[in-house]
Design an enzyme around this catalytic site. Structure first.
Site, PDB file in Angstrom:
ATOM      1  N   GLY A 154       0.947  -1.061   0.077  1.00  0.00           N
ATOM      2  CA  GLY A 154      -0.020   0.070  -0.180  1.00  0.00           C
ATOM      3  C   GLY A 154       0.893   1.172  -0.144  1.00  0.00           C
ATOM      4  CB  THR A 155       3.948   2.145   1.933  1.00  0.00           C
ATOM      5  OG1 THR A 155       3.428   1.784   3.260  1.00  0.00           O
ATOM      6  CG2 THR A 155       4.659   3.235   2.238  1.00  0.00           C
ATOM      7  CB  CYS A 160       3.724   3.390  11.678  1.00  0.00           C
ATOM      8  SG  CYS A 160       2.651   2.471  10.231  1.00  0.00           S
ATOM      9  CB  THR A 203      13.127  -9.396 -11.152  1.00  0.00           C
ATOM     10  OG1 THR A 203      14.094  -9.248 -12.334  1.00  0.00           O
ATOM     11  CG2 THR A 203      12.482 -10.942 -11.522  1.00  0.00           C
ATOM     12  CD  GLN A 249      -6.746  -1.224   7.950  1.00  0.00           C
ATOM     13  OE1 GLN A 249      -7.438  -2.129   8.020  1.00  0.00           O
ATOM     14  NE2 GLN A 249      -5.461  -1.177   7.986  1.00  0.00           N
ATOM     15  CB  SER A 269      -1.576  -3.603   1.425  1.00  0.00           C
ATOM     16  OG  SER A 269      -0.558  -4.283   2.268  1.00  0.00           O
ATOM     17  CB  ALA A 270      -1.318  -9.089  -0.524  1.00  0.00           C
ATOM     18  CG  HIS A 271       0.314  -6.848   5.245  1.00  0.00           C
ATOM     19  ND1 HIS A 271       0.194  -6.516   6.414  1.00  0.00           N
ATOM     20  CD2 HIS A 271       0.822  -5.770   4.490  1.00  0.00           C
ATOM     21  CE1 HIS A 271       0.376  -5.489   6.336  1.00  0.00           C
ATOM     22  NE2 HIS A 271       1.003  -5.112   5.303  1.00  0.00           N
TER      23      HIS A 271
END
Ligand SMILES: Cc1ncc(COP(=O)(O)O)c(C=O)c1O
Length: 376
Positions: free
Chosen positions: A70-71, A327, A236, A178, A198-200
């Site tokens: 995401g960042t 964070c 890559t 989110q 973001s996948a996590h």
């Protein structure tokens, strides 16, 4: 017992995603840019994943750019809009994630683009009238507003924001980190030019995500090197991550309705238990489970002896929660979101966030521990 109620920070990876990724790590080592069969095999898997993701958000495959998360996606939109699309004004909110806020602030301080903050109320809701005023004053701006706030769970009316944006020839970006995998995202219906994923956050791997960029928007790469991702991101590609991301999103979307119903129920349950057992408690943001992000409940506790040590004590007693975003070091005092919604300094904000592996037992256990910790 240990319960994990910090799913807004990150989620455990789904075993099915691990299987898909392990298969790629074990068997697919080709460089997708290579012309030979081994390389083409890797490229094929990457393109299948891109198509799957595009289909799930009603985009074209060519509009999906894989990033490290995401960042990076937020950074590409903001930095490249200013550098390559002539954006001189950025309209955002004071409660954005630092991936957006710090980047916009940097543009502002370097004199590259002016930052304009839209007013919010004490529940973190955007003042749409003010947004319209800003867009009227600064047509052609980049508007960047998150779909759901990661600390307090307040949701944006994304269609309303995108309509205001369109009316004033602005570009509209939404950080959907989110909400992706938790709500149906349809880029055509919602009308955004860009979104970050973001996948996590939905039981996928860390270090992979994507940027949706509408085909008529000509952003350019921030990283120079090879011509990967149609010259938009050199380097890559992370094939196992990309396959894991696509599989995680596919699984999340397939269980979405059941998950939403169940987690919304847990959010209600936790809210009711806390309200009935802890005097003087309040909730930050819009807390009604059906009107806010159903994975987040931000509790505002009255001054208590645990004070700054609250999260530490919860952890000792087996509850993983957070003071806000992952964070900010664990103390709610540093939260720019709680400061912006005027959360009193003498109260403590604790974020409990739920995921697909959360159970009712976890919720009841966490409330019991919270009650114990603040009365010690
Ligand atoms: C709203 C929001 N935006 C961006 C990010 C950053 O995403 P990533 O960890 O993939 O860089 C996060 C999570 O940390 C988030 O909650």
């Amino acid at each position: 017992m240990r319960v994990y109620l910090d799913n807004a920070a990150t989620t455990p990876i789904d075993p099915e995603v691990v299987i898909a990724m392990t298969d790629v790590l074990s068997n697919v080592y080709g460089n997708p840019s290579a012309q030979h069969a081994i390389g083409r095999n890797a490229k094929g898997l990457m393109e299948i994943s891109r198509r799957k993701i595009a289909e799930l958000i009603n985009a074209k495959p060519s509009e999906i750019l894989f990033t490290s998360g995401g960042t990076e996606a937020d950074n590409i939109v903001i930095r490249s809009s200013v550098r390559d699309l002539g954006v001189k004004h950025i309209i955002t909110s004071p409660i954005e994630h630092h991936a957006v806020l710090s980047t916009v602030e940097e543009m502002h301080h370097q004199g590259l683009a002016e930052m304009h903050l839209v007013n919010i109320n004490d529940e973190g809701e955007i003042d749409y009238k003010h947004l319209e005023e800003l867009a009227t004053t600064y047509p052609g701006s980049l508007i960047t507003l998150m779909h759901a706030n990661n600390e307090i769970g307040t949701l944006l009316d994304i269609k309303k924001a995108s309509e205001i944006s369109k009316k004033h020839q602005c570009l509209f970006h939404s950080d959907t980190v989110q909400t992706m995998g938790h709500y149906k995202i349809d880029v055509q219906e919602m009308g955004m030019d860009f979104l970050a994923c973001s996948a996590h956050k939905f039981n996928g791997p860390k270090g992979i995500g994507f940027l949706y960029l509408k085909s008529n928007q000509k952003l350019k790469s921030l990283i120079t090197g090879g011509g990967q991702e149609k010259n938009l991101r050199a380097g890559t590609e992370n094939i196992h991550g990309i396959v894991g991301l696509a599989r995680a999103l596919e699984i999340s979307n397939s269980i979405m309705a059941e998950k939403q119903k169940r987690l919304q129920g847990y959010k209600s349950l936790m809210k009711d238990l806390i309200e009935s057992q802890i005097p003087g408690v309040a909730f930050n943001g819009v807390a009604e489970p059906d009107k806010s992000l159903y994975t987040v409940l931000n509790v505002s506790l009255p001054p208590n002896p645990a004070g700054e040590m609250l999260l530490f004590k919860l952890d000792i007693d087996g509850v993983c929660a957070s003071g806000g975003s992952a964070c900010s070091s664990g103390a709610s005092a540093g939260s720019h979101v709680l400061a912006a919604i005027h959360h009193p300094d003498d109260r403590t904000g604790v974020r409990f966030s739920f995921g697909k592996y959360t159970t009712e037992e976890d919720i009841r256990f966490a409330v019991d521990v919270l009650k114990k910790v603040i009365s010690e």
